[in-house]
Design an enzyme around this catalytic site. Structure first.
Site, PDB file in Angstrom:
ATOM      1  N   ASP A  43     -21.408  -1.461   7.597  1.00 34.93           N
ATOM      2  CA  ASP A  43     -21.289  -2.068   6.126  1.00 34.93           C
ATOM      3  C   ASP A  43     -20.074  -2.738   5.838  1.00 34.93           C
ATOM      4  O   ASP A  43     -18.974  -2.695   6.121  1.00 34.93           O
ATOM      5  CB  ASP A  43     -21.200  -0.677   5.295  1.00 34.93           C
ATOM      6  CG  ASP A  43     -20.913  -0.767   4.029  1.00 34.93           C
ATOM      7  OD1 ASP A  43     -22.203  -0.863   3.297  1.00 34.93           O
ATOM      8  OD2 ASP A  43     -20.119  -0.892   3.317  1.00 34.93           O
ATOM      9  N   LYS A  77     -22.039  -7.258   0.468  1.00 37.61           N
ATOM     10  CA  LYS A  77     -22.037  -7.386  -1.083  1.00 37.61           C
ATOM     11  C   LYS A  77     -21.448  -8.393  -1.506  1.00 37.61           C
ATOM     12  O   LYS A  77     -20.398  -9.148  -1.129  1.00 37.61           O
ATOM     13  CB  LYS A  77     -21.341  -5.971  -1.437  1.00 37.61           C
ATOM     14  CG  LYS A  77     -21.616  -4.851  -0.766  1.00 37.61           C
ATOM     15  CD  LYS A  77     -20.668  -3.443  -0.961  1.00 37.61           C
ATOM     16  CE  LYS A  77     -20.969  -2.424   0.017  1.00 37.61           C
ATOM     17  NZ  LYS A  77     -19.789  -2.555   1.226  1.00 37.61           N
ATOM     18  N   HIS A 110     -22.047  -5.583  -5.723  1.00 39.40           N
ATOM     19  CA  HIS A 110     -20.833  -4.874  -5.340  1.00 39.40           C
ATOM     20  C   HIS A 110     -20.614  -4.018  -6.731  1.00 39.40           C
ATOM     21  O   HIS A 110     -20.299  -2.839  -6.560  1.00 39.40           O
ATOM     22  CB  HIS A 110     -19.677  -5.508  -5.035  1.00 39.40           C
ATOM     23  CG  HIS A 110     -18.745  -4.890  -4.252  1.00 39.40           C
ATOM     24  ND1 HIS A 110     -18.130  -5.300  -3.005  1.00 39.40           N
ATOM     25  CD2 HIS A 110     -18.368  -3.730  -4.049  1.00 39.40           C
ATOM     26  CE1 HIS A 110     -17.252  -4.411  -2.389  1.00 39.40           C
ATOM     27  NE2 HIS A 110     -17.354  -3.376  -3.110  1.00 39.40           N
TER      28      HIS A 110
END
Ligand code: A2P
Length: 316
Positions: A43, A77, A110
Protein backbone atom coordinates in the site's frame (compact mmCIF):
# COMPACT_ATOMS: atom_id res chain seq x y z
CA UNK A 1 -3.33 -15.96 1.87
CA UNK A 2 -7.01 -15.02 1.97
CA UNK A 3 -8.13 -12.57 -0.76
CA UNK A 4 -10.82 -9.99 -1.38
CA UNK A 5 -12.49 -10.57 -4.74
CA UNK A 6 -13.47 -7.66 -6.97
CA UNK A 7 -16.43 -7.50 -9.38
CA UNK A 8 -14.27 -8.56 -12.36
CA UNK A 9 -12.75 -11.51 -10.47
CA UNK A 10 -9.44 -9.84 -9.57
CA UNK A 11 -8.17 -10.77 -6.14
CA UNK A 12 -6.35 -8.66 -3.57
CA UNK A 13 -4.47 -10.34 -0.69
CA UNK A 14 -6.16 -9.26 2.56
CA UNK A 15 -2.86 -8.57 4.28
CA UNK A 16 -0.77 -5.80 2.78
CA UNK A 17 2.31 -3.85 3.77
CA UNK A 18 1.62 -0.28 4.92
CA UNK A 19 4.29 2.25 3.88
CA UNK A 20 3.09 5.50 5.52
CA UNK A 21 5.92 6.71 7.78
CA UNK A 22 8.45 4.31 6.22
CA UNK A 23 11.20 6.74 5.33
CA UNK A 24 13.34 6.67 2.22
CA UNK A 25 16.40 4.89 3.53
CA UNK A 26 14.39 2.18 5.28
CA UNK A 27 11.50 1.42 2.93
CA UNK A 28 13.68 -0.27 0.27
CA UNK A 29 14.84 -2.96 2.69
CA UNK A 30 11.35 -3.28 4.18
CA UNK A 31 9.74 -3.93 0.77
CA UNK A 32 12.47 -6.36 -0.33
CA UNK A 33 12.21 -8.23 2.97
CA UNK A 34 8.38 -8.22 2.83
CA UNK A 35 8.39 -9.77 -0.65
CA UNK A 36 10.84 -12.46 0.49
CA UNK A 37 8.54 -13.24 3.43
CA UNK A 38 5.57 -13.58 1.06
CA UNK A 39 3.77 -10.20 1.08
CA UNK A 40 2.19 -9.57 -2.32
CA UNK A 41 0.15 -6.45 -1.52
CA UNK A 42 1.92 -3.13 -0.97
CA UNK A 43 0.00 0.00 0.00
CA UNK A 44 1.56 3.26 -1.21
CA UNK A 45 0.69 6.94 -1.66
CA UNK A 46 2.33 9.86 -3.43
CA UNK A 47 2.28 11.96 -0.24
CA UNK A 48 4.32 9.38 1.70
CA UNK A 49 7.34 10.67 -0.22
CA UNK A 50 8.84 7.21 -0.70
CA UNK A 51 7.38 5.84 -3.95
CA UNK A 52 10.69 6.19 -5.84
CA UNK A 53 12.45 3.95 -3.36
CA UNK A 54 9.56 1.48 -3.32
CA UNK A 55 9.78 1.43 -7.14
CA UNK A 56 13.45 0.49 -6.98
CA UNK A 57 12.67 -2.28 -4.49
CA UNK A 58 9.84 -3.67 -6.66
CA UNK A 59 12.00 -3.61 -9.79
CA UNK A 60 14.92 -5.28 -8.02
CA UNK A 61 12.64 -7.97 -6.57
CA UNK A 62 11.14 -8.67 -10.00
CA UNK A 63 14.56 -8.70 -11.68
CA UNK A 64 15.80 -11.12 -9.03
CA UNK A 65 12.93 -13.43 -10.00
CA UNK A 66 11.37 -13.25 -6.51
CA UNK A 67 7.99 -12.10 -7.78
CA UNK A 68 6.23 -11.14 -11.00
CA UNK A 69 4.14 -8.02 -11.62
CA UNK A 70 1.02 -10.18 -11.98
CA UNK A 71 1.54 -11.62 -8.50
CA UNK A 72 1.72 -8.18 -6.91
CA UNK A 73 -1.16 -5.96 -5.82
CA UNK A 74 -0.04 -2.32 -5.75
CA UNK A 75 -2.27 0.44 -4.38
CA UNK A 76 -1.49 4.15 -4.48
CA UNK A 77 -3.38 7.37 -3.75
CA UNK A 78 -4.09 10.70 -5.39
CA UNK A 79 -2.97 13.61 -3.24
CA UNK A 80 -5.34 16.47 -2.36
CA UNK A 81 -3.62 19.03 -4.60
CA UNK A 82 -4.32 16.98 -7.74
CA UNK A 83 -8.13 16.86 -7.60
CA UNK A 84 -10.11 18.12 -10.58
CA UNK A 85 -9.97 18.23 -14.34
CA UNK A 86 -6.68 17.49 -16.05
CA UNK A 87 -4.80 16.80 -12.81
CA UNK A 88 -5.44 13.17 -11.99
CA UNK A 89 -3.77 11.40 -14.92
CA UNK A 90 -0.54 13.44 -14.61
CA UNK A 91 -0.48 12.65 -10.86
CA UNK A 92 -1.01 8.94 -11.55
CA UNK A 93 1.66 8.99 -14.26
CA UNK A 94 4.10 10.48 -11.75
CA UNK A 95 3.28 7.70 -9.28
CA UNK A 96 3.68 5.04 -12.00
CA UNK A 97 6.97 6.58 -12.99
CA UNK A 98 8.19 6.60 -9.39
CA UNK A 99 7.00 3.03 -8.77
CA UNK A 100 8.47 1.95 -12.16
CA UNK A 101 5.16 0.32 -13.10
CA UNK A 102 2.87 0.38 -16.16
CA UNK A 103 -0.32 0.14 -14.14
CA UNK A 104 -1.65 0.14 -10.59
CA UNK A 105 -4.03 -2.44 -9.22
CA UNK A 106 -5.90 0.17 -7.21
CA UNK A 107 -5.86 3.98 -7.19
CA UNK A 108 -7.65 5.86 -4.41
CA UNK A 109 -8.66 9.47 -3.79
CA UNK A 110 -6.64 9.94 -0.59
CA UNK A 111 -9.01 12.40 1.18
CA UNK A 112 -12.30 14.13 0.35
CA UNK A 113 -10.35 17.38 0.72
CA UNK A 114 -8.99 19.61 -2.06
CA UNK A 115 -5.93 21.88 -1.88
CA UNK A 116 -4.68 24.51 -4.29
CA UNK A 117 -2.41 22.97 -6.93
CA UNK A 118 0.72 24.64 -5.51
CA UNK A 119 0.06 23.52 -1.92
CA UNK A 120 1.33 20.19 -0.62
CA UNK A 121 0.30 20.64 3.00
CA UNK A 122 -1.96 23.53 4.10
CA UNK A 123 -0.82 26.22 6.49
CA UNK A 124 -3.70 28.68 6.14
CA UNK A 125 -7.34 28.74 5.11
CA UNK A 126 -6.54 30.08 1.65
CA UNK A 127 -4.56 26.92 0.83
CA UNK A 128 -7.83 24.94 0.59
CA UNK A 129 -10.38 24.66 -2.20
CA UNK A 130 -13.90 23.73 -1.14
CA UNK A 131 -15.69 20.70 -2.55
CA UNK A 132 -18.35 22.96 -4.06
CA UNK A 133 -15.58 24.65 -6.07
CA UNK A 134 -13.88 21.37 -6.94
CA UNK A 135 -16.48 18.62 -6.69
CA UNK A 136 -15.49 15.03 -5.96
CA UNK A 137 -17.60 13.95 -8.97
CA UNK A 138 -15.29 15.91 -11.27
CA UNK A 139 -12.22 14.24 -9.76
CA UNK A 140 -13.99 10.89 -9.95
CA UNK A 141 -14.58 11.25 -13.71
CA UNK A 142 -10.81 11.59 -14.06
CA UNK A 143 -10.33 8.50 -11.87
CA UNK A 144 -12.69 6.64 -14.21
CA UNK A 145 -10.53 7.77 -17.14
CA UNK A 146 -7.55 6.11 -15.39
CA UNK A 147 -9.39 2.76 -15.59
CA UNK A 148 -10.39 3.32 -19.23
CA UNK A 149 -6.78 4.11 -20.11
CA UNK A 150 -5.71 0.95 -18.21
CA UNK A 151 -3.48 2.94 -15.88
CA UNK A 152 -5.28 1.43 -12.88
CA UNK A 153 -7.31 -1.76 -12.78
CA UNK A 154 -9.53 -0.54 -9.95
CA UNK A 155 -10.43 2.77 -8.33
CA UNK A 156 -11.71 3.77 -4.94
CA UNK A 157 -11.48 6.29 -2.15
CA UNK A 158 -10.00 6.73 1.29
CA UNK A 159 -11.28 8.52 4.38
CA UNK A 160 -14.81 8.74 2.97
CA UNK A 161 -17.91 8.72 5.21
CA UNK A 162 -20.91 6.51 4.36
CA UNK A 163 -22.68 9.65 3.15
CA UNK A 164 -19.88 10.70 0.78
CA UNK A 165 -19.43 7.14 -0.46
CA UNK A 166 -23.17 6.76 -1.14
CA UNK A 167 -23.33 10.11 -2.96
CA UNK A 168 -20.38 9.17 -5.14
CA UNK A 169 -21.59 5.62 -5.84
CA UNK A 170 -24.97 6.92 -6.99
CA UNK A 171 -23.42 9.39 -9.44
CA UNK A 172 -20.59 7.37 -10.96
CA UNK A 173 -20.24 5.26 -14.11
CA UNK A 174 -17.62 3.08 -12.43
CA UNK A 175 -18.58 2.85 -8.75
CA UNK A 176 -15.85 3.06 -6.10
CA UNK A 177 -14.76 -0.47 -5.18
CA UNK A 178 -12.72 0.34 -2.07
CA UNK A 179 -12.79 2.70 0.91
CA UNK A 180 -9.56 2.73 2.90
CA UNK A 181 -10.25 4.02 6.38
CA UNK A 182 -8.94 3.87 9.92
CA UNK A 183 -10.28 0.69 11.52
CA UNK A 184 -9.27 -1.10 14.72
CA UNK A 185 -11.01 -2.20 17.92
CA UNK A 186 -11.16 1.41 19.25
CA UNK A 187 -12.80 2.57 15.96
CA UNK A 188 -14.91 -0.30 14.60
CA UNK A 189 -17.22 1.70 12.29
CA UNK A 190 -19.90 -1.00 12.23
CA UNK A 191 -22.35 1.10 10.20
CA UNK A 192 -19.68 1.56 7.49
CA UNK A 193 -19.02 -2.21 7.43
CA UNK A 194 -22.71 -2.93 6.98
CA UNK A 195 -23.15 -0.31 4.23
CA UNK A 196 -20.10 -1.53 2.33
CA UNK A 197 -21.18 -5.19 2.55
CA UNK A 198 -24.59 -4.25 1.14
CA UNK A 199 -23.13 -2.09 -1.64
CA UNK A 200 -20.19 -4.15 -2.94
CA UNK A 201 -17.51 -1.84 -1.57
CA UNK A 202 -14.45 -3.42 0.05
CA UNK A 203 -12.74 -1.89 3.07
CA UNK A 204 -9.06 -1.62 3.95
CA UNK A 205 -8.13 -0.97 7.58
CA UNK A 206 -5.34 1.56 8.05
CA UNK A 207 -3.51 2.24 11.32
CA UNK A 208 -4.54 -1.24 12.53
CA UNK A 209 -1.87 -1.18 15.26
CA UNK A 210 -2.64 2.34 16.45
CA UNK A 211 -0.01 4.08 14.35
CA UNK A 212 2.24 4.83 17.32
CA UNK A 213 5.08 6.11 15.11
CA UNK A 214 3.18 9.03 13.62
CA UNK A 215 4.62 12.51 14.16
CA UNK A 216 3.91 13.98 17.60
CA UNK A 217 2.03 16.88 15.97
CA UNK A 218 -0.56 14.31 14.86
CA UNK A 219 -0.86 12.73 18.31
CA UNK A 220 -3.49 13.53 20.90
CA UNK A 221 -2.44 14.10 24.47
CA UNK A 222 -3.28 11.11 26.69
CA UNK A 223 -4.22 8.90 23.73
CA UNK A 224 -4.69 5.25 24.62
CA UNK A 225 -2.29 2.75 23.09
CA UNK A 226 -3.98 -0.06 21.18
CA UNK A 227 -1.02 -2.42 21.55
CA UNK A 228 -1.08 -1.86 25.34
CA UNK A 229 -4.80 -2.48 25.71
CA UNK A 230 -5.32 -5.06 28.53
CA UNK A 231 -8.16 -6.92 26.72
CA UNK A 232 -6.24 -7.17 23.43
CA UNK A 233 -3.23 -8.35 25.44
CA UNK A 234 -5.25 -10.94 27.32
CA UNK A 235 -6.64 -12.35 24.03
CA UNK A 236 -3.03 -12.53 22.81
CA UNK A 237 -2.06 -14.50 25.93
CA UNK A 238 -4.98 -16.92 25.40
CA UNK A 239 -3.80 -17.44 21.80
CA UNK A 240 -0.09 -17.54 22.64
CA UNK A 241 0.55 -14.91 19.98
CA UNK A 242 1.41 -11.20 19.96
CA UNK A 243 -1.07 -8.35 20.48
CA UNK A 244 -0.26 -7.04 16.99
CA UNK A 245 -1.22 -10.45 15.55
CA UNK A 246 -4.54 -10.32 17.42
CA UNK A 247 -5.28 -6.87 15.98
CA UNK A 248 -4.42 -7.91 12.41
CA UNK A 249 -6.38 -11.13 12.71
CA UNK A 250 -9.38 -9.17 14.10
CA UNK A 251 -9.43 -7.03 10.92
CA UNK A 252 -9.28 -10.12 8.68
CA UNK A 253 -12.05 -11.91 10.62
CA UNK A 254 -14.26 -8.86 9.92
CA UNK A 255 -13.76 -9.32 6.16
CA UNK A 256 -11.57 -6.26 5.60
CA UNK A 257 -8.10 -5.95 4.15
CA UNK A 258 -5.47 -4.66 6.58
CA UNK A 259 -2.15 -2.89 6.04
CA UNK A 260 0.10 -2.91 9.14
CA UNK A 261 3.26 -0.89 8.59
CA UNK A 262 6.64 -2.22 9.64
CA UNK A 263 10.23 -1.66 8.62
CA UNK A 264 11.54 -4.35 10.95
CA UNK A 265 12.15 -7.82 9.52
CA UNK A 266 11.02 -9.75 12.61
CA UNK A 267 7.82 -7.73 12.94
CA UNK A 268 7.17 -8.03 9.18
CA UNK A 269 7.36 -11.82 9.55
CA UNK A 270 5.28 -11.81 12.74
CA UNK A 271 2.56 -9.70 11.11
CA UNK A 272 2.53 -11.93 8.04
CA UNK A 273 1.68 -14.95 10.20
CA UNK A 274 -1.42 -13.22 11.66
CA UNK A 275 -3.96 -14.76 9.24
CA UNK A 276 -3.12 -18.18 10.76
CA UNK A 277 -4.48 -16.97 14.10
CA UNK A 278 -8.21 -17.59 13.97
CA UNK A 279 -10.07 -15.70 16.67
CA UNK A 280 -13.11 -17.42 18.17
CA UNK A 281 -16.51 -15.70 18.33
CA UNK A 282 -15.93 -15.24 22.05
CA UNK A 283 -12.56 -13.54 21.44
CA UNK A 284 -14.10 -11.31 18.73
CA UNK A 285 -16.82 -10.47 21.23
CA UNK A 286 -14.28 -9.45 23.88
CA UNK A 287 -12.56 -7.14 21.35
CA UNK A 288 -15.87 -5.70 20.14
CA UNK A 289 -16.37 -4.23 23.61
CA UNK A 290 -13.38 -1.91 23.03
CA UNK A 291 -15.17 0.41 20.59
CA UNK A 292 -14.73 3.96 21.88
CA UNK A 293 -15.16 5.50 18.40
CA UNK A 294 -11.71 7.04 18.80
CA UNK A 295 -9.65 8.09 15.80
CA UNK A 296 -5.86 8.34 15.88
CA UNK A 297 -5.92 10.18 12.53
CA UNK A 298 -8.52 12.80 13.41
CA UNK A 299 -8.26 14.94 10.26
CA UNK A 300 -7.81 18.05 12.43
CA UNK A 301 -5.08 19.24 10.04
CA UNK A 302 -7.87 19.91 7.49
CA UNK A 303 -9.92 22.07 9.84
CA UNK A 304 -7.47 24.89 10.57
CA UNK A 305 -8.90 28.44 10.85
CA UNK A 306 -10.32 29.69 7.55
CA UNK A 307 -10.59 26.20 6.02
CA UNK A 308 -13.93 25.22 4.45
CA UNK A 309 -13.45 21.80 6.04
CA UNK A 310 -14.58 21.05 9.59
CA UNK A 311 -14.47 17.76 11.48
CA UNK A 312 -18.27 17.70 11.18
CA UNK A 313 -18.35 18.03 7.39
CA UNK A 314 -15.29 15.76 6.97
CA UNK A 315 -16.76 12.79 8.85
CA UNK A 316 -20.43 13.49 8.00
P1 A2P B 1 8.20 -0.78 13.07
O1 A2P B 1 8.03 -0.19 11.71
O2 A2P B 1 9.47 -0.39 13.73
O3 A2P B 1 7.96 -2.27 13.09
P2 A2P B 1 0.30 1.14 12.07
O4 A2P B 1 0.38 0.03 11.08
O5 A2P B 1 -0.95 1.11 12.90
O6 A2P B 1 0.56 2.49 11.45
O7 A2P B 1 1.46 0.91 13.13
C1 A2P B 1 2.81 1.01 12.77
C2 A2P B 1 3.65 1.03 14.03
O8 A2P B 1 3.55 -0.24 14.69
C3 A2P B 1 5.11 1.27 13.76
O9 A2P B 1 5.66 1.99 14.84
C4 A2P B 1 5.68 -0.15 13.69
O10 A2P B 1 7.06 -0.14 14.04
C5 A2P B 1 4.88 -0.83 14.78
N1 A2P B 1 4.73 -2.27 14.57
C6 A2P B 1 4.58 -2.95 13.41
N2 A2P B 1 4.43 -4.26 13.63
C7 A2P B 1 4.49 -4.43 14.97
C8 A2P B 1 4.42 -5.57 15.83
N3 A2P B 1 4.24 -6.79 15.34
N4 A2P B 1 4.53 -5.36 17.17
C9 A2P B 1 4.72 -4.13 17.67
N5 A2P B 1 4.79 -3.01 16.91
C10 A2P B 1 4.68 -3.16 15.58
Amino acid sequence: MKNLTFQNGDTMPVLGLGTWKSTPGEVYTAVREAIKIGYRHIDCAAIYGNEKEIGTALTDAMNAGEVSREELWITSKLWNNAHGKGRVIPALNQTLNDLQLDYLDLYLIHWPVALRYSVVFPEKGDDFVSLSERPIEETWQEMEACVRKRLSRHIGVSNFSVKKLGDLASRSDIPPEMNQIELHPFLQQKEMLKWCAENNVHLTAYSPLGSKDRPSALKNKNEKSLLDDPIAQSVARQKACSTAQVLISWAIERGTAVIPKSVNSERLAENFRSPDIRLTLEEMDQLSKLDTHTRYVTGEFWSIPGSPYTLENLWD
